[in-house]
Design an enzyme around this catalytic site. Structure first.
Site, mmCIF file in Angstrom:
data_model
loop_
_atom_site.group_PDB
_atom_site.id
_atom_site.type_symbol
_atom_site.label_atom_id
_atom_site.label_comp_id
_atom_site.label_asym_id
_atom_site.label_seq_id
_atom_site.Cartn_x
_atom_site.Cartn_y
_atom_site.Cartn_z
ATOM 1 N N GLY A 14 0.900 -0.925 -0.021
ATOM 2 C CA GLY A 14 0.168 0.181 0.190
ATOM 3 C C GLY A 14 0.885 1.320 0.048
ATOM 4 O O GLY A 14 0.364 2.334 0.838
ATOM 5 N N SER A 15 2.000 1.017 -0.421
ATOM 6 C CA SER A 15 2.849 2.662 -1.000
ATOM 7 C C SER A 15 1.676 3.186 -1.242
ATOM 8 O O SER A 15 1.943 4.772 -1.373
ATOM 9 C CB SER A 15 4.630 1.720 -0.733
ATOM 10 O OG SER A 15 4.516 1.764 -3.188
ATOM 11 N N ASN A 16 1.346 3.159 -2.643
ATOM 12 C CA ASN A 16 1.214 4.159 -3.173
ATOM 13 C C ASN A 16 -0.351 4.793 -2.885
ATOM 14 O O ASN A 16 -1.049 5.521 -3.000
ATOM 15 C CB ASN A 16 0.509 3.571 -4.783
ATOM 16 C CG ASN A 16 1.728 3.003 -5.748
ATOM 17 O OD1 ASN A 16 1.670 4.485 -6.358
ATOM 18 N ND2 ASN A 16 2.339 1.960 -5.837
ATOM 19 N N MET A 93 -4.189 -6.836 -6.849
ATOM 20 C CA MET A 93 -3.016 -7.766 -7.879
ATOM 21 C C MET A 93 -4.343 -8.605 -8.509
ATOM 22 O O MET A 93 -4.009 -10.152 -8.212
ATOM 23 C CB MET A 93 -2.488 -8.622 -7.285
ATOM 24 C CG MET A 93 -1.050 -7.739 -6.519
ATOM 25 S SD MET A 93 -0.147 -6.728 -7.837
ATOM 26 C CE MET A 93 1.149 -6.270 -7.461
ATOM 27 N N ARG A 94 -5.356 -8.596 -8.824
ATOM 28 C CA ARG A 94 -6.449 -8.739 -10.081
ATOM 29 C C ARG A 94 -6.817 -8.073 -11.128
ATOM 30 O O ARG A 94 -6.987 -6.747 -10.579
ATOM 31 C CB ARG A 94 -7.687 -9.194 -8.869
ATOM 32 C CG ARG A 94 -7.230 -9.832 -7.603
ATOM 33 C CD ARG A 94 -8.679 -10.054 -6.592
ATOM 34 N NE ARG A 94 -7.786 -11.270 -5.233
ATOM 35 C CZ ARG A 94 -7.862 -12.455 -5.412
ATOM 36 N NH1 ARG A 94 -8.180 -13.466 -6.309
ATOM 37 N NH2 ARG A 94 -7.388 -13.042 -4.932
ATOM 38 N N ASN A 110 -5.727 2.624 -12.759
ATOM 39 C CA ASN A 110 -4.378 1.455 -12.087
ATOM 40 C C ASN A 110 -2.996 1.903 -11.934
ATOM 41 O O ASN A 110 -3.349 3.181 -13.298
ATOM 42 C CB ASN A 110 -5.241 0.571 -12.744
ATOM 43 C CG ASN A 110 -4.029 -0.711 -12.669
ATOM 44 O OD1 ASN A 110 -4.027 -0.494 -11.485
ATOM 45 N ND2 ASN A 110 -2.876 -1.551 -13.316
ATOM 46 N N HIS A 112 0.721 0.851 -12.709
ATOM 47 C CA HIS A 112 2.079 -0.114 -13.460
ATOM 48 C C HIS A 112 2.991 0.214 -13.384
ATOM 49 O O HIS A 112 3.196 1.255 -14.331
ATOM 50 C CB HIS A 112 0.702 -0.564 -14.635
ATOM 51 C CG HIS A 112 1.862 -1.992 -15.563
ATOM 52 N ND1 HIS A 112 1.217 -2.794 -14.660
ATOM 53 C CD2 HIS A 112 2.673 -2.374 -16.462
ATOM 54 C CE1 HIS A 112 2.344 -3.938 -15.463
ATOM 55 N NE2 HIS A 112 2.675 -2.984 -16.204
HETATM 56 C C1 GAR Z 1 3.627 -1.138 -7.178
HETATM 57 O O1 GAR Z 1 4.854 -1.236 -7.987
HETATM 58 C C2 GAR Z 1 2.697 -1.408 -8.660
HETATM 59 O O2 GAR Z 1 3.003 -0.538 -9.715
HETATM 60 C C3 GAR Z 1 2.255 -3.000 -8.681
HETATM 61 O O3 GAR Z 1 2.228 -3.558 -7.511
HETATM 62 C C4 GAR Z 1 3.149 -2.094 -6.843
HETATM 63 C C5 GAR Z 1 2.229 -2.488 -5.028
HETATM 64 O O4 GAR Z 1 2.768 -1.225 -4.772
HETATM 65 N N1 GAR Z 1 0.591 -3.363 -9.143
HETATM 66 C C6 GAR Z 1 0.540 -3.652 -10.689
HETATM 67 O O5 GAR Z 1 1.842 -4.241 -10.652
HETATM 68 C C7 GAR Z 1 -0.299 -4.280 -11.174
HETATM 69 N N2 GAR Z 1 -0.152 -4.891 -11.716
HETATM 70 P P1 GAR Z 1 2.380 -0.952 -3.012
HETATM 71 O O6 GAR Z 1 1.854 -1.382 -2.556
HETATM 72 O O7 GAR Z 1 3.547 -0.249 -2.496
HETATM 73 O O8 GAR Z 1 1.498 0.159 -4.161
#
Ligand code: GAR
Length: 219
Positions: A14-16, A93-94, A110, A112
């Protein structure tokens, strides 16, 4: 109540999600409120972040529903109940199901970790490093029914180094993710995103001519 209610969906760290919370708390994002976190993982660190910032959360696991459609119908209901105007996938992740997409056309974003349409799906950073591209980055896009195929809102690029590991490249890309996701949401909240066909037109846009070349050109 703020003008734009956001629902975040996350599966892990969940850093984003945190970068969006921080952007709201610092007033970079004005008139925006996160009213709900939905996670499919009871152990997601995103839950702790939500609790720390007083954001309600729901743990909804697909295996507890009769079908994939039933799961996403329930998700859509929970989002609708709270008047959500934008759904933000932050490491969810779905592939989001049709019931949610139908209820939120061009209202799901989203992020990516690659320059789409290159390297969609899982481990975008590793795919890019393994392929040997010299530049990679990250993309925020609207979500359609495909895997990472929707209209692109914003992208940011980094150089890929010969000695990059997946972790090192991911870390540099993540720093940019934390900048472009709040910015995409800001543009949306200001009503500046217009989707025409597969292109997102950004109203009131100014362009910069700067570029990244890798390897760099001599002066
Ligand atoms: C992030 O790097 C995001 O871009 C990626 O998962 C990570 C989640 O990090 N998403 C994907 O690969 C989606 N296909 P976070 O939980 O720290 O935000």
């Amino acid at each position: 109540m703020k003008d734009l209610q956001i629902g975040v969906m996350a599966s892990g760290r969940g850093s984003n999600f945190q970068s969006i919370i921080d952007a709201i708390e610092s007033d970079y994002l004005k008139n925006v409120e996160i009213s709900l976190l939905i996670t499919d993982n009871a152990a997601a660190y995103a839950i702790e972040r939500a609790q720390k910032h007083g954001i309600p959360h729901l743990v909804l696991k697909p295996k507890e529903f009769d079908s994939r459609d039933a799961y996403y119908e329930y998700v859509a209901l929970e989002l609708k109940k709270r008047d959500i105007g934008l759904v933000v996938l932050a490491g969810f992740m779905r592939i989001v199901g049709k019931p949610v997409i139908d209820q939120f056309p061009n209202r799901i974003m989203n992020i990516h970790p690659a320059l789409l349409p290159s390297f969609p799906g899982f481990h975008g950073q590793k795919q890019a490093a393994d392929y040997g591209v010299k530049i990679s980055g990250c993309t925020v896009h609207f979500v359609d029914e495909g895997m990472d195929t929707g209209p692109i809102i914003i992208q940011a690029a980094v150089s890929v180094r010969d000695d990059d590991t997946e972790d090192a490249l991911s870390e540099r890309i993540l720093k940019l993710e934390h900048k472009i996701y709040p910015e995409a949401i800001r543009l949306f909240a200001e009503g500046r995103l217009d989707v025409r066909g597969h292109t997102v037109i950004i109203k009131g846009m100014t362009y910069e001519d700067g570029c990244i070349t890798n390897p760099p050109l001599p002066d």
